[in-house]
Each structure stands twice: as structure tokens, then as C-alpha cells.
Design a protein around this motif. Sequence first.
Motif, short mmCIF file in Angstrom:
data_model
loop_
_atom_site.label_atom_id
_atom_site.label_comp_id
_atom_site.label_asym_id
_atom_site.label_seq_id
_atom_site.Cartn_x
_atom_site.Cartn_y
_atom_site.Cartn_z
N MET A 140 9.80 95.63 -38.05
CA MET A 140 10.68 96.49 -38.84
C MET A 140 12.12 95.99 -38.76
N THR A 141 12.53 95.46 -37.60
CA THR A 141 13.87 94.89 -37.46
C THR A 141 14.04 93.69 -38.38
N ALA A 142 12.99 92.89 -38.50
CA ALA A 142 13.04 91.75 -39.42
C ALA A 142 13.22 92.24 -40.86
N ASP A 143 12.53 93.34 -41.21
CA ASP A 143 12.70 93.90 -42.56
C ASP A 143 14.12 94.40 -42.77
N ALA A 144 14.72 94.96 -41.72
CA ALA A 144 16.12 95.38 -41.83
C ALA A 144 17.02 94.18 -42.09
N CYS A 145 16.70 93.05 -41.46
CA CYS A 145 17.47 91.82 -41.70
C CYS A 145 17.29 91.36 -43.15
N PHE A 146 16.04 91.39 -43.64
CA PHE A 146 15.78 91.02 -45.03
C PHE A 146 16.53 91.95 -45.99
N PHE A 147 16.59 93.22 -45.63
CA PHE A 147 17.31 94.21 -46.44
C PHE A 147 18.78 93.84 -46.55
N VAL A 148 19.40 93.48 -45.42
CA VAL A 148 20.81 93.09 -45.43
C VAL A 148 21.00 91.80 -46.23
N LEU A 149 20.09 90.84 -46.05
CA LEU A 149 20.18 89.57 -46.79
C LEU A 149 20.01 89.81 -48.30
N ALA A 150 19.11 90.74 -48.65
CA ALA A 150 18.93 91.05 -50.07
C ALA A 150 20.19 91.67 -50.65
N LEU A 151 20.83 92.55 -49.89
CA LEU A 151 22.08 93.16 -50.36
C LEU A 151 23.16 92.10 -50.55
N ALA A 152 23.13 91.08 -49.68
CA ALA A 152 24.15 90.02 -49.75
C ALA A 152 23.81 88.96 -50.80
N GLY A 153 22.63 89.04 -51.39
CA GLY A 153 22.24 88.10 -52.43
C GLY A 153 21.56 86.85 -51.91
N VAL A 154 21.32 86.76 -50.60
CA VAL A 154 20.71 85.56 -50.04
C VAL A 154 19.26 85.42 -50.48
N ILE A 155 18.55 86.56 -50.62
CA ILE A 155 17.16 86.53 -51.04
C ILE A 155 17.01 85.86 -52.39
N ALA A 156 17.95 86.15 -53.30
CA ALA A 156 17.90 85.54 -54.63
C ALA A 156 18.09 84.03 -54.54
N VAL A 157 18.91 83.57 -53.61
CA VAL A 157 19.13 82.13 -53.43
C VAL A 157 17.85 81.47 -52.93
N VAL A 158 17.16 82.10 -51.97
CA VAL A 158 15.92 81.55 -51.44
C VAL A 158 14.86 81.42 -52.54
N ARG A 159 14.86 82.39 -53.45
CA ARG A 159 13.90 82.36 -54.56
C ARG A 159 14.05 81.08 -55.39
N GLU A 160 15.27 80.60 -55.52
CA GLU A 160 15.53 79.41 -56.33
C GLU A 160 15.54 78.13 -55.49
N ALA A 161 15.16 78.20 -54.22
CA ALA A 161 15.18 77.03 -53.34
C ALA A 161 13.81 76.84 -52.71
N PRO A 162 12.87 76.17 -53.41
CA PRO A 162 11.51 76.01 -52.89
C PRO A 162 11.45 75.23 -51.58
N ILE A 163 12.38 74.32 -51.37
CA ILE A 163 12.37 73.55 -50.11
C ILE A 163 12.66 74.48 -48.93
N VAL A 164 13.64 75.36 -49.09
CA VAL A 164 13.97 76.32 -48.03
C VAL A 164 12.77 77.23 -47.77
N ARG A 165 12.17 77.72 -48.83
CA ARG A 165 10.99 78.58 -48.67
C ARG A 165 9.87 77.82 -48.00
N GLY A 166 9.66 76.56 -48.39
CA GLY A 166 8.61 75.75 -47.79
C GLY A 166 8.81 75.56 -46.29
#
Length: 218
Positions: A49-75
Motif C-alpha cells: 500500500m505504501t508503494a501505491d501511495a508513492c505511485f499516487f504521488v508520482l502520478a500527481l507529479a506527472g512522472v507516471i505519464a513520462v514512464v508510459r512514453e519510455a519503454p526502456i525505463v518500463r523494461g
Amino acid sequence: MIEMLVSGLAGVVLGLSLAAPPGPMNAVIAEESVLRGWRSGFLAGLGAMTADACFFVLALAGVIAVVREAPIVRGLMVGVGGLLMLYFAYGAAQDATSTFTTDEVDEDAKGFRKAFALAITNPYQIIWWLTAGVGLLDPGRFDVLSGLPGSLTVSTGGPIIIVGFFAGIACWITGFPAALSAAGKRVDSFAPAVAYVSAGILALAGVSFVYDSVTTLV
């Protein structure tokens, strides 16, 4: 008032849609619950759940959208998650020979750290936040009875649905370990069986994620 209630319930359902499906995270929670008791299982869930809270903060900051467009980072993240799952699968197989112990702070902390490390690199959670998570945070309104008589509106992007989301996760990480811990205490052979199943799930997921990472990067 009705819209607030519906939005809160929608958040709970979204939280359960992330926390409840079978997979490596619930395998870790199950292992911790039957081998070390409810508290250890709950803290493992709290790590996720703490990890989800981190993802929540990253999503608010727009980082999640950046990861979506970076397949190497996701890989790379998927690869790290796969290797961690293989490592913890080995540990789960070793734990299968353990018996119930009293709750110890160091063991509880170990479960929390293990679950957090897996969750923060778990491809399923990353993908969830890239899809449903974006919808959760995007301000808007939609009618869940669209095409049917009546109206039942859910508001997204507001505090009500977000509180409901984390409440749904909290319900799961509280109830799931409690059920497993109670069953494990009644049937002594249940604990090692769950540990072996957890090891198998983690190993299969780890191999799958490492393969996905290699194909993505290559």
C-alpha cells in the motif's frame, strides 16, 4: 450526498481491483500471514500500500505519464521486479519448512520491506497506474448507469474517490491476512503449503517479467 457516497464506493472498488487479484503481492502477504501471523501479513500488505501511495504521488507529479512514453525505463523496472520475485521465491521455498513464530519486530519489518520492494517494481501495479490510476486522478464525472434508466454519477479526481480507493486497499490488507492466519492456525500443514504455492507464483511471475523485460529492451 448520493454522488459522494457513490464516488466513495467506486474508489473502494478500484482499490480492491488493484489489491485483490491473485498474483505475486498476495502471494507474499499469504506467506507472511500463515508463517508469522496476522500482523506480519498486514505489514506486508502495508508495504504494498505504501508503494501505491508513492505511485499516487508520482502520478500527481506527472512522472507516471513520462514512464508510459519510455519503454526502456518500463523494461528495466519490469526486469528488476522479475529478478526480485525470483529471489523472494527462493526465500518463500525455504520458509516452507518454518513453523509459526511469535510476532517479532525484525520479521515484521522484513515482510514490509520485501512487499514494498516487490510492489514498487511490480509491472501489474505500474500498468494499473498507467491506465486505471490515470482515470482515478483525472477530474471528471461519469454516469455508471449510462444507457439505463436513472442516473448514478461518480466524480473522479476528487478527495472522496481517492480516500475510498485507499480504504479499499486497507480493507483487503486487513481481512485477507486475518482469514489466512486463522486458517493456518487451525491446520498446521496449511502454512507450508501456502509457502510453496507462494514460491511457485513468485517464480512463474519472475520468469515471465524477466522475459518481458528482455524482449522489451532487445
